[in-house]
Enzyme design. Structure first.
Site, PDB file in Angstrom:
ATOM      1  N   ASP A 158      55.696  56.198  19.003  1.00 13.23           N
ATOM      2  CA  ASP A 158      57.127  56.136  18.776  1.00 13.23           C
ATOM      3  C   ASP A 158      57.719  57.436  19.327  1.00 13.23           C
ATOM      4  O   ASP A 158      57.000  58.347  19.747  1.00 13.23           O
ATOM      5  CB  ASP A 158      57.427  55.933  17.279  1.00 13.23           C
ATOM      6  CG  ASP A 158      58.821  55.380  17.057  1.00 13.23           C
ATOM      7  OD1 ASP A 158      59.068  54.812  15.995  1.00 13.23           O
ATOM      8  OD2 ASP A 158      59.664  55.503  17.972  1.00 13.23           O
TER       9      ASP A 158
HETATM   10  C1  GLC Z   1      63.005  55.059  17.599  1.00 12.47           C
HETATM   11  C2  GLC Z   1      62.426  53.963  16.734  1.00 12.47           C
HETATM   12  C3  GLC Z   1      61.694  52.905  17.496  1.00 12.47           C
HETATM   13  C4  GLC Z   1      62.367  52.720  18.846  1.00 12.47           C
HETATM   14  C5  GLC Z   1      62.143  53.984  19.638  1.00 12.47           C
HETATM   15  C6  GLC Z   1      62.797  53.921  21.029  1.00 12.47           C
HETATM   16  O1  GLC Z   1      62.842  56.281  16.976  1.00 12.47           O
HETATM   17  O2  GLC Z   1      61.601  54.357  15.638  1.00 12.47           O
HETATM   18  O3  GLC Z   1      61.717  51.702  16.699  1.00 12.47           O
HETATM   19  O4  GLC Z   1      61.803  51.611  19.523  1.00 12.47           O
HETATM   20  O5  GLC Z   1      62.612  55.130  18.961  1.00 12.47           O
HETATM   21  O6  GLC Z   1      64.179  53.873  20.903  1.00 12.47           O
END
Ligand code: GLC
Length: 756
Positions: free
Chosen positions: A291
Site C-alpha cells: 500500500d
Molecule cells: C491508499 C489506500 C489504498 C489505495 C492506495 C492508492 O492509501 O490505502 O486502498 O489503493 O493508497 O491510492
C-alpha cells in the site's frame, strides 16, 4: 573485468535464468496458474528478464504516483526506473508516459497504469457497501465491467479494487469500501468484481484487479484506521482470508498489502500471509504491491530501523512492487551486491510484474485511442447499470402503514428537504476520484424532472453538521405539502480512508430537523445516504418510512425516485449489522455462542429463555441497550410480504463429501411483484473450536409475482461447512448441524441434520 569476462558473466546469467525458467515452468506445470499464464507467456517473460540489468529489474519494482506532466519523469522512465504509475487518468498524458517508457528506454517495457477505480470510474456506482447490499453478484460484476470499459479506454489498466476487508466495526471509515461483515457475501462480491474488471478473456478492456488490503485491516482496534490488529491464525483462516482465497481462485492478478501490523508483524513484511498462505498454499502467481508507503511505515511501526532494512524485509516477505516508499529503488541493488538479498528474489518479483504486463497485452498495445476515450464515458447503458444497481442497493428499513410506495396521484405537493437532497458530490461517496459531480443526478433533480411544478425545495440544513435552533421555514413548507421527503446522512468525506468516527448518530441537527418535520403532521419519508450503518434508532419514530442508501452514486436520484414512487421495489439487505448505539461495537450476526448465550439463542439443551423474559440473566448483554442490534445482518423490507415455509433437506445425514439439497417454499403474499434475497445459514453445533451461532452459506434472489408461491431448491456442498479447526487443518467435522432459510439472519426456525 575484461569484456570477455563480462560476456562470460552475461552468458552464465542467461543460462541460469533459462534454467530457472525451465524449473519455474516445470513447477508451474504441477500447479495451475491462478492468473492464467501459459508456457508461451512464461517464455516471453524469461526472454525479457534475461536481457535486464539488475538496475532495470529493480526499476520495474518501483511504482510512482505520477499525475501531471510526463516530461518531469522522462529521465527516470528512460533509465527504466519506473515500472508502474498511478493517479494519471488523462489518456493523452498516459500515452506520453507510455511512449517515453516504450520508445526511449533500453528495453521498452510498458508501464502498468493504476488507479483507485473503487466503485466506478466516471459513471459512479454505489459504494462497495451498497454493492454488497444488493446481494446480486451478477449485477455487481456488470458494474465492474462498466468501470473497466471506461477506465481502460483512458489507459488505466490496473485498479486497486476490490477491497475485501471484513468489517465488523462501523466506526471504521473504510467499512464503506468493502462488503461488510460476512465472509461468504464478501467472497461472492470479490469474485464478481474480479471477473468484471478483468473480463472473461484478456483484451484491451481488461483491467487487472487488486485484492486488498491483505490482511485483517478491517479489524483495526477501536475502529481507528491504520490501527493495530490482533487476529489469531484461526480467525484469519476462518473469517478474513477466505474472501481473498476466493478472489485468487477467480483469477485476481494482483494483491495489495495492508497498513496494519497484525499480532506485531506489519502485513508488508508478513511471510506467513504473503508466502506460506498466498504463494505456497494458494499458488498465487500474480503481483504483490505494497500500500502507499506501507513499506516505509514499517519504520514508524518500529519494525525496521531504516528504509534499507524495511526494503529487505519487504522483498524477503515476497513483495514485488513498492508503492511510494522508493525503498526498492534506493536500496535493492546494494542489498543484492552485499549478499543480503539474492538476485533470484528480484527475478521472482520481476517475473510476477512482467507476467501481468504480458497477459494484459501491454507490449502489443501500450497506447489508447485518446480521441475515442471520451465516447465511452457516461454511456447511457453505463448510467442505466448504475441506476439499476443503486435501486437494488437501497435497503427499506421502515415502512409504517405501508406508507411507501407513494401514489403520485395522491401527493400533489412534495416537500424535498435535507442536506443530501441536492449534494452531487457527497452522493457519490468516498473513493470516487473520477466521478464528475456535474453528472450526478440528485434526488431533487430527479423529483423535479418527474413532477414538474409540484416539488418545493427547502434545504432545512446547509450541510449535515450545521446547527440550527429553529426550522420555521421548512416546517411551514411541510405544513403546506402533501408529503415530506427528507434526504439526510453523511458527507462523503466522513467515511473512507482515515475517516473513522466515534459518534455514529446523524451529524449536526439532522435528527432535530426530522423531529420538526414529524411535528408538522405530514407523512415523512426519510432517506439516509451514508458510508456506514449509522445509529438511527432515535430517528425512526420521526419518519413513517426510511430508506437506507449507502452513498448511491451518479444515478442515486432517479433510483430513489423510482423506489419512493413504486416504479422499483426495494430488495436490498443489510450487509452489516445496524447498531442501536456505538457502545455496542462490535456486534455482528455470526458471533460465537459463549457460555452465556446473550441474544436469545437457544442453549444446547434447548433451554429457551422464558417467554417475555426481559432480563437475560447473567448473560453477555448490556443492561442499558440489551442484547440486540437495531437491524440484523441480511435485513431489508419490501413493498410486499414474503412467507417462508416447508424448509426441508433431502437427507438427515450427509457424508463430508456430500451435497445438501435444501428446498423451501417462498410465497409473495402481498400485492406487488418483488424480489426477495433468500438466505441460507448453517450452524455447526459442536466443533473442535467454538463456532459461530450461524454462518451464511448461500443466498438466492427470487423474483415472485404478487400472490405467487414457488418451491425453491438450492444445493450446498457439505465441504462449504469446513473450517480451520483445532488441529490446524481445514475440514468438515462430523456432528450435528442446524440450517435456516430466511429473509435475514435473525429469522426462521432451524432444521437439523448430521454429517458423518
Ligand atoms: C491508499 C489506500 C489504498 C489505495 C492506495 C492508492 O492509501 O490505502 O486502498 O489503493 O493508497 O491510492
Amino acid at each position: 573485468m575484461t569484456d570477455n569476462d563480462r560476456m562470460m558473466n552475461k552468458t552464465i546469467r542467461t543460462l541460469a535464468l533459462l534454467a530457472g525458467a525451465a524449473l519455474c515452468a516445470a513447477c508451474a506445470q504441477h500447479r495451475p496458474s491462478t492468473v492464467g499464464t501459459t508456457p508461451e507467456v512464461e517464455q516471453r517473460v524469461e526472454r525479457i528478464l534475461a536481457q535486464m540489468t539488475l538496475a532495470e529489474k529493480v526499476g520495474q519494482m518501483n511504482q510512482v504516483s505520477a499525475g501531471g506532466d510526463p516530461s518531469q519523469y522522462a529521465e527516470a522512465l528512460r533509465a527504466g526506473q519506473i515500472g508502474s504509475i498511478l493517479n494519471e487518468v488523462d489518456p493523452v498524458r498516459i500515452n506520453e508516459f507510455q511512449r517515453i517508457a516504450v520508445e526511449e528506454s533500453r528495453l521498452g517495457i510498458p508501464l502498468l497504469v493504476g488507479r483507485d477505480v473503487i466503485h466506478g470510474f466516471h459513471t459512479v456506482f454505489p459504494i462497495p457497501l451498497g454493492l454488497a447490499a444488493t446481494f446480486d453478484p451478477a449485477l455487481v460484476e456488470e458494474g465492474a465491467r462498466v468501470a473497466a470499459l471506461e477506465a481502460t479506454a483512458q489507459g488505466v489498466r490496473w485498479t486497486f479494487s476490490p477491497m475485501l476487508d471484513i468489517a465488523r466495526d462501523p466506526r471504521w471509515g473504510r467499512i464503506a469500501e468493502g462488503s461488510g461483515e460476512d465472509t461468504w457475501l464478501d467472497a461472492r462480491m470479490g469474485e464478481a468484481m474480479v471477473r468484471g474488471y478483468q473480463g472473461t478473456q484478456w483484451d484491451a478492456t481488461s483491467m487487472a484487479a487488486c485484492i486488498k488490503h491483505f490482511v485483517g485491516y478491517g479489524a483495526a482496534e477501536g475502529g481507528r484506521d491504520y490501527n493495530s490488529t490482533f487476529l489469531t491464525e484461526r480467525e484469519l483462516r476462518n473469517v478474513y482470508l477466505p474472501p481473498f482465497e476466493a478472489a485468487v481462485r477467480a483469477g485476481a492478478m494482483t494483491l495489495m498489502t495492508s497498513f496494519n501490523d497484525n499480532d506485531g508483524i506489519p502485513s508488508t513484511a508478513n511471510t506467513f500471509t504473503l508466502k506460506q498462505v498466498l504463494r505456497d498454499e494458494w499458488g498465487f502467481d500474480g503481483l504483490v504491491v505494497t500500500d502507499w508507503n506501507s513499506m516505509g511505515e514499517m519504520i514508524s511501526h518500529g519494525y525496521g530501523a531504516d528504509r534499507k532494512e524495511v526494503a529487505r524485509q519487504a522483498i524477503g516477505a515476497g513483495v514485488d512492487m513498492d508503492m511510494m516508499t522508493f525503498g526498492f529503488l534506493s536500496h535493492l541493488e546494494e542489498l543484492v551486491q552485499s549478499g543480503a538479498v539474492k538476485e533470484s528474489a528480484i527475478d521472482a518479483a520481476v517475473r510476477n510484474i512482467l507476467r501481468v504486463k504480458v497477459l494484459l497485452g501491454l507490449f502489443e498495445h501500450p497506447y489508447v485511442d485518446a480521441a475515442a476515450a471520451q465516447a465511452v464515458q457516461y454511456a447511457p447503458e453505463h448510467l442505466a447499470a448504475a441506476q439499476r444497481t443503486a435501486e437494488e442497493s437501497v435497503v427499506l428499513l421502515r415502512n409504517e402503514g405501508d406508507l411507501l410506495p407513494l401514489d403520485p396521484a395522491r401527493v400533489r405537493t412534495i416537500l424535498v428537504t435535507g442536506p443530501m437532497a441536492d449534494a452531487p458530490h457527497d452522493q457519490l461517496g468516498t473513493w470516487a476520484f473520477d466521478g464528475q459531480k456535474q453528472h450526478t443526478v440528485t434526488p431533487l433533480a430527479a423529483l423535479r424532472e418527474r413532477f414538474p411544478g409540484r416539488v418545493v425545495y427547502v434545504p432545512g440544513l446547509g450541510h449535515s453538521r450545521e446547527h440550527r435552533a429553529r426550522f420555521d421555514d421548512v416546517v411551514a413548507a411541510a405544513r403546506r405539502a402533501d408529503v415530506v421527503l427528507a434526504f439526510l446522512g453523511e458527507e462523503a468525506i466522513l467515511s473512507g480512508e482515515a475517516h473513522s468516527l466515534a459518534d455514529l448518530n446523524l451529524q449536526g441537527s439532522q435528527s432535530e430537523l426530522l423531529a420538526a418535520l414529524k411535528a408538522a403532521g405530514k407523512p415523512v419519508v426519510a432517506t439516509v445516504m451514508a458510508g456506514r450503518p449509522l445509529t438511527i434508532e432515535r430517528d425512526l419514530p420521526n419518519c413513517g418510512a426510511l430508506l437506507y442508501a449507502f452513498h448511491p452514486g451518479t444515478m442515486g436520484g432517479p433510483a430513489l425516485t423510482n423506489l419512493i414512487f413504486g416504479d422499483a421495489v426495494p430488495s436490498g439487505k443489510t450487509p452489516v449489522t445496524f447498531l442501536r448505539t456505538v457502545g455496542q461495537v462490535p456486534m455482528y450476526y455470526n458471533h460465537h455462542m459463549t457460555g452465556r448465550p446473550y441474544n436469545g439463542e437457544l442453549l444446547l439443551g434447548d433451554i429457551a429463555p422464558e417467554a417475555g423474559q426481559t432480563s437475560l440473566g447473567n448473560t453477555s448483554y448490556y443492561l442499558d441497550y440489551g442484547a440486540y442490534p437495531l437491524f440484523p445482518f441480511g435485513y431489508g423490507l419490501s413493498y410486499t410480504r414474503f412467507a417462508y415455509s416447508d424448509v426441508a433437506l433431502d437427507k438427515a445425514v450427509y457424508a463430508t463429501d456430500g451435497t445438501l439439497r435444501v428446498s423451501f417454499t417462498l410465497a409473495n403474499t402481498g400485492s406487488r411483484d418483488a424480489t426477495e434475497v433468500a438466505q441460507v445459514y448453517v450452524r455447526d453445533l459442536v466443533g473442535s473450536l467454538t463456532r459461530p451461532v450461524k454462518e451464511l452459506k448461500h443466498f438466492e434472489r427470487v423474483a415472485l409475482k404478487a400472490g405467487e408461491s414457488r418451491r425453491v431448491e438450492v444445493e450446498i456442498p457439505v465441504s462449504e461447512l469446513a473450517f480451520f479447526g483445532a488441529d490446524g487443518t481445514r475440514k468438515v467435522e462430523p456432528g450435528d448441524f442446524q440450517l435456516w432459510v430466511a429473509g435475514d439472519s435473525a429469522s426462521g426456525e432451524p432444521v437439523s441434520f448430521q454429517v458423518q
